[in-house]
Design a protein around this motif. Structure first.
Motif, PDB file in Angstrom:
ATOM      1  N   ILE A  28       0.794  -1.350  -0.250  1.00  0.00           N
ATOM      2  CA  ILE A  28      -0.231   0.069   0.207  1.00  0.00           C
ATOM      3  C   ILE A  28       0.642   1.127  -0.194  1.00  0.00           C
ATOM      4  O   ILE A  28       0.571   2.541  -0.610  1.00  0.00           O
ATOM      5  N   SER A  29       2.350   0.918   0.443  1.00  0.00           N
ATOM      6  CA  SER A  29       2.574   2.475   0.728  1.00  0.00           C
ATOM      7  C   SER A  29       3.253   2.833  -0.356  1.00  0.00           C
ATOM      8  O   SER A  29       3.431   4.286  -0.957  1.00  0.00           O
ATOM      9  N   LEU A  30       4.203   1.774  -0.493  1.00  0.00           N
ATOM     10  CA  LEU A  30       4.715   2.275  -2.474  1.00  0.00           C
ATOM     11  C   LEU A  30       4.253   2.306  -3.515  1.00  0.00           C
ATOM     12  O   LEU A  30       4.215   3.407  -3.889  1.00  0.00           O
ATOM     13  N   THR A  31       2.903   1.857  -3.278  1.00  0.00           N
ATOM     14  CA  THR A  31       1.460   2.397  -4.228  1.00  0.00           C
ATOM     15  C   THR A  31       1.485   3.579  -3.910  1.00  0.00           C
ATOM     16  O   THR A  31       1.659   4.508  -5.142  1.00  0.00           O
ATOM     17  N   CYS A  32       1.418   3.750  -2.876  1.00  0.00           N
ATOM     18  CA  CYS A  32       0.586   5.721  -2.381  1.00  0.00           C
ATOM     19  C   CYS A  32       1.778   6.077  -3.182  1.00  0.00           C
ATOM     20  O   CYS A  32       2.000   7.189  -3.420  1.00  0.00           O
ATOM     21  N   SER A  33       2.952   6.100  -2.377  1.00  0.00           N
ATOM     22  CA  SER A  33       4.718   6.870  -2.997  1.00  0.00           C
ATOM     23  C   SER A  33       4.482   7.015  -4.101  1.00  0.00           C
ATOM     24  O   SER A  33       4.769   7.865  -4.751  1.00  0.00           O
ATOM     25  N   THR A  34       4.325   6.052  -4.651  1.00  0.00           N
ATOM     26  CA  THR A  34       4.549   5.797  -6.372  1.00  0.00           C
ATOM     27  C   THR A  34       3.491   7.242  -6.759  1.00  0.00           C
ATOM     28  O   THR A  34       4.549   7.905  -8.105  1.00  0.00           O
ATOM     29  N   SER A  68       7.036   6.526   1.951  1.00  0.00           N
ATOM     30  CA  SER A  68       7.120   5.577   1.338  1.00  0.00           C
ATOM     31  C   SER A  68       7.827   5.159   3.113  1.00  0.00           C
ATOM     32  O   SER A  68       7.962   4.025   3.003  1.00  0.00           O
ATOM     33  N   ILE A  69       8.568   6.052   3.307  1.00  0.00           N
ATOM     34  CA  ILE A  69       9.312   5.458   4.464  1.00  0.00           C
ATOM     35  C   ILE A  69       8.571   6.016   6.474  1.00  0.00           C
ATOM     36  O   ILE A  69       8.743   4.999   6.806  1.00  0.00           O
ATOM     37  N   GLY A  70       7.374   7.154   6.297  1.00  0.00           N
ATOM     38  CA  GLY A  70       6.721   7.101   7.629  1.00  0.00           C
ATOM     39  C   GLY A  70       6.249   5.067   7.782  1.00  0.00           C
ATOM     40  O   GLY A  70       6.600   4.675   9.276  1.00  0.00           O
ATOM     41  N   PRO A  71       4.669   4.815   7.281  1.00  0.00           N
ATOM     42  CA  PRO A  71       4.070   3.719   7.175  1.00  0.00           C
ATOM     43  C   PRO A  71       5.134   1.989   8.585  1.00  0.00           C
ATOM     44  O   PRO A  71       5.142   1.779   9.250  1.00  0.00           O
ATOM     45  N   ILE A  72       5.778   1.979   7.371  1.00  0.00           N
ATOM     46  CA  ILE A  72       7.006   0.684   7.316  1.00  0.00           C
ATOM     47  C   ILE A  72       7.779   0.968   8.822  1.00  0.00           C
ATOM     48  O   ILE A  72       8.418   0.261   9.057  1.00  0.00           O
ATOM     49  N   GLY A  73       8.596   2.009   9.001  1.00  0.00           N
ATOM     50  CA  GLY A  73       9.136   3.143   9.615  1.00  0.00           C
ATOM     51  C   GLY A  73       8.678   2.350  11.385  1.00  0.00           C
ATOM     52  O   GLY A  73       9.456   2.030  12.442  1.00  0.00           O
ATOM     53  N   PHE A  74       7.645   3.019  11.355  1.00  0.00           N
ATOM     54  CA  PHE A  74       6.600   2.979  12.585  1.00  0.00           C
ATOM     55  C   PHE A  74       6.187   1.328  13.008  1.00  0.00           C
ATOM     56  O   PHE A  74       6.581   1.368  13.853  1.00  0.00           O
ATOM     57  N   TYR A  75       5.876   1.302  11.456  1.00  0.00           N
ATOM     58  CA  TYR A  75       5.258  -0.880  11.827  1.00  0.00           C
ATOM     59  C   TYR A  75       6.615  -1.220  12.581  1.00  0.00           C
ATOM     60  O   TYR A  75       6.945  -2.241  13.455  1.00  0.00           O
ATOM     61  N   ASN A  76       8.036  -1.301  11.881  1.00  0.00           N
ATOM     62  CA  ASN A  76       8.946  -1.967  12.121  1.00  0.00           C
ATOM     63  C   ASN A  76       9.275  -1.508  14.021  1.00  0.00           C
ATOM     64  O   ASN A  76       9.626  -2.088  14.707  1.00  0.00           O
ATOM     65  N   HIS A  77       9.120  -0.428  14.342  1.00  0.00           N
ATOM     66  CA  HIS A  77       9.274   0.511  15.725  1.00  0.00           C
ATOM     67  C   HIS A  77       8.407   0.043  16.745  1.00  0.00           C
ATOM     68  O   HIS A  77       8.686  -0.348  17.703  1.00  0.00           O
TER      69      HIS A  77
END
Length: 303
Positions: A28-34, A68-77
């Motif tokens: 989802i994040s990569l699709t939206c960021s693209t 692109s970096i926000g959702p994955i960064g906070f989810y991994n955190h």
């Protein structure tokens, strides 16, 4: 002949295990960021126009980076924080197993007894382990399944050590006690490393804000004076005869140039500072997101 250097293939499951949420979030994040990158690029080259002056092409580029970096960064955190809480409870659990087995209980009974206690975030994992053993699954396989679910180096190392020791035989209680001491030692080393490296991370963050302040000062003094002089010269040139033309300073181009400088600094500083502080790339992504967001709002207000 065996190759000296072999290229290792990236295995998504090694890093994230069987977590489907991370794959959905990435898609989802990569699709939206693209899409946001594409819109921003089309606006910058003039193929698409946006009504009003609130949003620019560079703004859409920033939104794409944040998406692109926000959702994955906070989810991994959040995932790393949960795993850290589980690891912090492990020494008490292992010492409880050691105490129970030294009093004559079997490993199954000791794990079942520990699963009924309060071990915080570790309790659901212990209950699942106890259920697996009650279904007839060997203790070794239940421990290996536990290590796969948690998926951290410390837990994997602990499970390998316990299983090897159980295969060899010996005093079961001393095995679990030694595993608890090992995890305590690893935690102590990590805390010392975090304290030492946090100083360097703070220096990186301070340097970013100093750089941002310098850019703002240059824009409010030197660049503002250039634009003011340019306006005066244009007014005087209009009264002169002939077709005299002057080179123009584009304020929007200068703003975009300065913002690109700060954007690179914020992403690089966030990644490096967060990684040095916690030793995890997810922390670097999280700090990079925050610095990019700060830069965006500062430029919207000050420029």
């Amino acid at each position: 002949m065996k190759k000296l250097f072999e290229r290792k293939k990236y295995n998504f499951d090694v890093f994230y295990g069987k977590d489907r949420n991370i794959k959905i979030l990435l898609a989802i994040s990569l699709t939206c960021s693209t899409l946001l990158f594409l819109i921003g690029f089309l606006i910058l080259i003039g193929l698409v126009e946006v009504a009003g002056t609130i949003l620019t092409g560079m703004d859409f580029i920033v939104f794409g980076i944040l998406t692109s970096i926000g959702p994955i960064g906070f989810y991994n955190h959040l995932k790393a924080k949960l795993k850290k809480e589980i690891e912090n409870q492990l020494p008490d659990f292992l010492r409880e197993i050691a105490s129970s087995t030294s009093s004559g209980m079997t490993i199954f009974d000791a794990i079942k007894s520990a699963a009924n206690g309060d071990h915080g975030k570790l309790t659901p994992e212990l209950q699942m382990m106890a259920s697996q053993i009650s279904w007839g699954i060997p203790v070794k396989e239940a421990l290996e399944s536990f290590a796969k679910r948690i998926n951290t180096p410390a837990v994997k190392r602990m499970v390998v050590t316990i299983n090897k020791s159980l295969d060899i035989g010996g005093n079961t209680s001393s095995i679990f006690e030694a595993a608890a001491k090992e995890i305590d030692q690893v935690k102590l080393v990590e805390e010392q490393r975090k304290v030492e490296m946090s100083l360097y991370a703070i220096v990186i963050f301070i340097s970013f804000f100093v750089f941002l302040a310098v850019i703002i000062i240059i824009n409010l003094t030197i660049i503002a004076e250039f634009i003011s002089v340019q306006s005066q010269l244009e007014a005087e040139a209009a009264n002169l005869p002939g077709s005299m033309k002057m080179a123009k300073i584009d304020p929007l181009g200068i703003k975009n140039m300065f913002f690109l400088f700060v954007l690179v600094q914020s992403i690089g500083g966030g990644l490096l500072g967060g990684f040095m502080m916690d030793g995890k790339l997810s922390s670097g992504v999280r700090f990079g997101f925050v610095l990019v967001l700060v830069s965006f709002f500062v430029f919207k207000i000050m420029f």
